[in-house]
Motif scaffolding. Structure first.
Motif, PDB file in Angstrom:
ATOM      1  N   VAL A  14       0.842  -1.199   0.000  1.00 52.91           N
ATOM      2  CA  VAL A  14       0.000   0.000   0.000  1.00 52.91           C
ATOM      3  C   VAL A  14       0.876   1.247   0.000  1.00 52.91           C
ATOM      4  O   VAL A  14       0.625   2.213  -0.733  1.00 52.91           O
ATOM      5  N   VAL A  15       1.945   1.221   0.800  1.00 50.79           N
ATOM      6  CA  VAL A  15       2.859   2.358   0.860  1.00 50.79           C
ATOM      7  C   VAL A  15       3.590   2.531  -0.471  1.00 50.79           C
ATOM      8  O   VAL A  15       3.717   3.649  -0.992  1.00 50.79           O
ATOM      9  N   VAL A  16       4.070   1.431  -1.039  1.00 53.12           N
ATOM     10  CA  VAL A  16       4.817   1.510  -2.295  1.00 53.12           C
ATOM     11  C   VAL A  16       3.921   2.028  -3.417  1.00 53.12           C
ATOM     12  O   VAL A  16       4.351   2.833  -4.254  1.00 53.12           O
ATOM     13  N   ARG A  17       2.663   1.599  -3.461  1.00 56.08           N
ATOM     14  CA  ARG A  17       1.748   2.132  -4.470  1.00 56.08           C
ATOM     15  C   ARG A  17       1.599   3.644  -4.317  1.00 56.08           C
ATOM     16  O   ARG A  17       1.528   4.381  -5.303  1.00 56.08           O
ATOM     17  N   SER A  18       1.547   4.099  -3.067  1.00 56.20           N
ATOM     18  CA  SER A  18       1.424   5.532  -2.817  1.00 56.20           C
ATOM     19  C   SER A  18       2.655   6.279  -3.313  1.00 56.20           C
ATOM     20  O   SER A  18       2.545   7.371  -3.887  1.00 56.20           O
ATOM     21  N   LEU A  19       3.827   5.690  -3.105  1.00 57.13           N
ATOM     22  CA  LEU A  19       5.060   6.333  -3.549  1.00 57.13           C
ATOM     23  C   LEU A  19       5.173   6.339  -5.067  1.00 57.13           C
ATOM     24  O   LEU A  19       5.563   7.343  -5.675  1.00 57.13           O
ATOM     25  N   VAL A  20       4.836   5.223  -5.697  1.00 56.90           N
ATOM     26  CA  VAL A  20       4.975   5.094  -7.149  1.00 56.90           C
ATOM     27  C   VAL A  20       3.989   5.992  -7.892  1.00 56.90           C
ATOM     28  O   VAL A  20       4.318   6.598  -8.912  1.00 56.90           O
ATOM     29  N   ARG A  21       2.748   6.102  -7.385  1.00 51.75           N
ATOM     30  CA  ARG A  21       1.706   6.834  -8.101  1.00 51.75           C
ATOM     31  C   ARG A  21       1.390   8.182  -7.450  1.00 51.75           C
ATOM     32  O   ARG A  21       0.473   8.875  -7.880  1.00 51.75           O
ATOM     33  N   ASN A  22       2.156   8.583  -6.442  1.00 47.49           N
ATOM     34  CA  ASN A  22       1.925   9.862  -5.748  1.00 47.49           C
ATOM     35  C   ASN A  22       0.519   9.943  -5.159  1.00 47.49           C
ATOM     36  O   ASN A  22      -0.175  10.957  -5.283  1.00 47.49           O
ATOM     37  N   LEU A  23       0.118   8.874  -4.496  1.00 49.63           N
ATOM     38  CA  LEU A  23      -1.157   8.859  -3.798  1.00 49.63           C
ATOM     39  C   LEU A  23      -0.999   9.521  -2.431  1.00 49.63           C
ATOM     40  O   LEU A  23       0.098   9.572  -1.871  1.00 49.63           O
ATOM     41  N   LYS A  24      -2.092  10.016  -1.880  1.00 50.77           N
ATOM     42  CA  LYS A  24      -2.081  10.608  -0.546  1.00 50.77           C
ATOM     43  C   LYS A  24      -2.378   9.510   0.467  1.00 50.77           C
ATOM     44  O   LYS A  24      -3.490   8.989   0.515  1.00 50.77           O
ATOM     45  N   LEU A  25      -1.378   9.146   1.259  1.00 51.95           N
ATOM     46  CA  LEU A  25      -1.508   8.015   2.174  1.00 51.95           C
ATOM     47  C   LEU A  25      -2.201   8.432   3.470  1.00 51.95           C
ATOM     48  O   LEU A  25      -1.830   9.419   4.103  1.00 51.95           O
ATOM     49  N   ILE A  26      -3.207   7.650   3.864  1.00 52.70           N
ATOM     50  CA  ILE A  26      -3.884   7.819   5.152  1.00 52.70           C
ATOM     51  C   ILE A  26      -3.562   6.592   5.987  1.00 52.70           C
ATOM     52  O   ILE A  26      -3.955   5.477   5.629  1.00 52.70           O
ATOM     53  N   SER A  27      -2.832   6.767   7.068  1.00 54.01           N
ATOM     54  CA  SER A  27      -2.399   5.632   7.886  1.00 54.01           C
ATOM     55  C   SER A  27      -3.210   5.560   9.179  1.00 54.01           C
ATOM     56  O   SER A  27      -3.328   6.554   9.906  1.00 54.01           O
ATOM     57  N   VAL A  28      -3.792   4.374   9.440  1.00 58.41           N
ATOM     58  CA  VAL A  28      -4.516   4.135  10.699  1.00 58.41           C
ATOM     59  C   VAL A  28      -3.973   2.863  11.333  1.00 58.41           C
ATOM     60  O   VAL A  28      -3.377   2.018  10.660  1.00 58.41           O
ATOM     61  N   LYS A  29      -4.184   2.714  12.617  1.00 59.10           N
ATOM     62  CA  LYS A  29      -3.718   1.528  13.325  1.00 59.10           C
ATOM     63  C   LYS A  29      -4.482   0.298  12.828  1.00 59.10           C
ATOM     64  O   LYS A  29      -5.720   0.323  12.729  1.00 59.10           O
ATOM     65  N   PRO A  30      -3.774  -0.791  12.485  1.00 56.65           N
ATOM     66  CA  PRO A  30      -4.466  -2.004  12.036  1.00 56.65           C
ATOM     67  C   PRO A  30      -5.460  -2.496  13.084  1.00 56.65           C
ATOM     68  O   PRO A  30      -5.119  -2.615  14.271  1.00 56.65           O
ATOM     69  N   SER A  31      -6.694  -2.753  12.679  1.00 56.00           N
ATOM     70  CA  SER A  31      -7.732  -3.238  13.579  1.00 56.00           C
ATOM     71  C   SER A  31      -8.857  -3.826  12.742  1.00 56.00           C
ATOM     72  O   SER A  31      -8.838  -3.773  11.508  1.00 56.00           O
ATOM     73  N   SER A  32      -9.871  -4.361  13.402  1.00 63.95           N
ATOM     74  CA  SER A  32     -11.021  -4.905  12.689  1.00 63.95           C
ATOM     75  C   SER A  32     -12.008  -3.812  12.288  1.00 63.95           C
ATOM     76  O   SER A  32     -13.014  -4.095  11.631  1.00 63.95           O
ATOM     77  N   HIS A  33     -11.715  -2.558  12.677  1.00 65.03           N
ATOM     78  CA  HIS A  33     -12.567  -1.423  12.303  1.00 65.03           C
ATOM     79  C   HIS A  33     -11.691  -0.300  11.757  1.00 65.03           C
ATOM     80  O   HIS A  33     -11.549   0.756  12.374  1.00 65.03           O
ATOM     81  N   PRO A  34     -11.105  -0.484  10.575  1.00 64.73           N
ATOM     82  CA  PRO A  34     -10.134   0.481  10.050  1.00 64.73           C
ATOM     83  C   PRO A  34     -10.715   1.831   9.659  1.00 64.73           C
ATOM     84  O   PRO A  34      -9.967   2.794   9.485  1.00 64.73           O
ATOM     85  N   LEU A  35     -12.038   1.923   9.514  1.00 63.88           N
ATOM     86  CA  LEU A  35     -12.653   3.185   9.114  1.00 63.88           C
ATOM     87  C   LEU A  35     -13.223   3.961  10.302  1.00 63.88           C
ATOM     88  O   LEU A  35     -13.800   5.035  10.122  1.00 63.88           O
ATOM     89  N   ALA A  36     -13.050   3.434  11.498  1.00 66.66           N
ATOM     90  CA  ALA A  36     -13.698   4.011  12.682  1.00 66.66           C
ATOM     91  C   ALA A  36     -13.292   5.454  12.944  1.00 66.66           C
ATOM     92  O   ALA A  36     -14.092   6.249  13.437  1.00 66.66           O
ATOM     93  N   THR A  37     -12.055   5.833  12.618  1.00 58.85           N
ATOM     94  CA  THR A  37     -11.564   7.174  12.925  1.00 58.85           C
ATOM     95  C   THR A  37     -11.650   8.130  11.738  1.00 58.85           C
ATOM     96  O   THR A  37     -11.231   9.284  11.847  1.00 58.85           O
TER      97      THR A  37
END
Length: 334
Positions: A71-94
């Motif tokens: 996911v990080v490498v794709r962001s670097l290669v394609r200039n995506l804006k990376l949103i990083s959250v703590k791995p969990s079973s509810h990744p969209l909670a925040t």
């Protein structure tokens, strides 16, 4: 490993980074992978999905494993804006806004589906790819109504994440995986998938995944793993096939495994989390649902179903539990 640790490793002078295998069939093992091949893999995914510079990408998986790193490498290669959250079973909670691109495990998607606001964000995610395990039939049915693209992925650490995608929803939904351009596949004599993907892997991979080809000779689907076959009295039984048949009827955590049997050689064994239901009810469901030879010969209550850090069934640990606790197993018949 956190994001800064990985970025430091990525930007150092070494041509490789270290990743760990998932450990679904044994102990996770470290392996070195080439950065240039990771970049090639990233371009394949970004091109296939049509990701553009500035698109947001959600990082919600551990960076010890290839899925998170990619996911990080794709962001670097394609200039995506990376949103990083703590791995969990509810990744969209925040999050308050849906990402353009997200890569999740089936467990994470299931978790998001249980909370209305998280489900809304998931539905609005433009490109959702699901990997790290099979998408079960019930979850797939729920995802078919999503307005944006949802994909199931096929790949492994050795292929630097996925080399094929299968559309789950929409007019182009399919039951077969379509390989990326430049990826060739065929079926070996033992029924397992063979992959030739020179951009991401320097050797031909003979997998342990039993597969079949579509009539076009290019698309494929996975039947199960060769090492997850139970040889019970000369009858070959796929653990995954038994689990898939039972999922619509069993809503409790369970896992099919095997143990040694003096008469049959190997016996189908079911692990069930303690206290979730009674053995008699589970046995009745199995007898009413499964072919006779697929029915478990014993039912073993366990404290927790063994899973890897990425949410896959820990098959080696399950076999060990069945072997060590065979005396505690509830017999299938009295």
């Amino acid at each position: 490993m956190d994001l800064q640790d990985f970025l430091s490793e990525w930007n150092n002078e070494s041509e490789t980074v270290t990743v760990r295998t998932s450990g679904s069939t044994g102990t996770p093992k470290p392996m070195k992978v080439e950065k240039r091949r990771m970049e090639a893999s990233a371009r394949l995914t970004c091109d296939f999905l049509g990701l553009n510079p500035g698109d947001t990408a959600l990082l919600c998986m551990p960076l010890d494993y290839i899925a998170g790193k990619m996911v990080v490498v794709r962001s670097l290669v394609r200039n995506l804006k990376l949103i990083s959250v703590k791995p969990s079973s509810h990744p969209l909670a925040t999050l308050s806004e849906d990402p353009v691109f997200a890569a999740m495990t089936p467990m994470q998607v299931y978790g998001c589906m249980q909370i209305s606001e998280e489900r809304r964000l998931l539905e609005q995610t433009k490109h959702l790819i699901i990997g790290g395990g099979a998408v079960d039939r019930e979850l797939e049915e729920q995802l078919k109504g999503f307005p944006n693209a949802v994909w199931s992925t096929y790949g492994m650490t050795e292929t630097l994440s996925h080399i094929a995608l299968r559309r789950i929803n929409g007019a182009n939904a399919d039951t077969w995986y379509t390989p990326f351009n430049g990826v060739e596949i065929n079926i070996a004599d033992d029924g397992c998938l063979v992959i030739y993907a020179p951009a991401v892997c320097g050797e031909t991979l003979h997998t342990n995944d039993l597969a079949e080809l579509a009539d076009d000779g290019r698309r494929f689907r996975i039947i199960g793993r060769k090492d997850n076959v139970i040889d019970s009295g000369g009858i070959k039984i796929s653990m995954e096939a038994v689990e898939e048949a039972l999922r619509p009827y069993l809503k409790i955590p369970f896992l099919i495994t095997k143990r040694h049997d003096r008469r049959l050689g190997e016996a189908v064994t079911m692990l069930i989390e303690k206290g979730r239901t009674d053995i008699a009810s589970v046995r009745l469901i199995c007898e009413q649902t499964l072919p006779k030879y697929w029915c478990p010969k014993s039912y073993l209550p366990v404290t927790k179903i063994p899973l890897t850090e990425t949410g896959k069934p820990a098959r080696a640990e399950a076999i060990k539990l069945a072997r060590l606790a065979a005396d505690e197993a509830e017999p299938a018949t009295k």
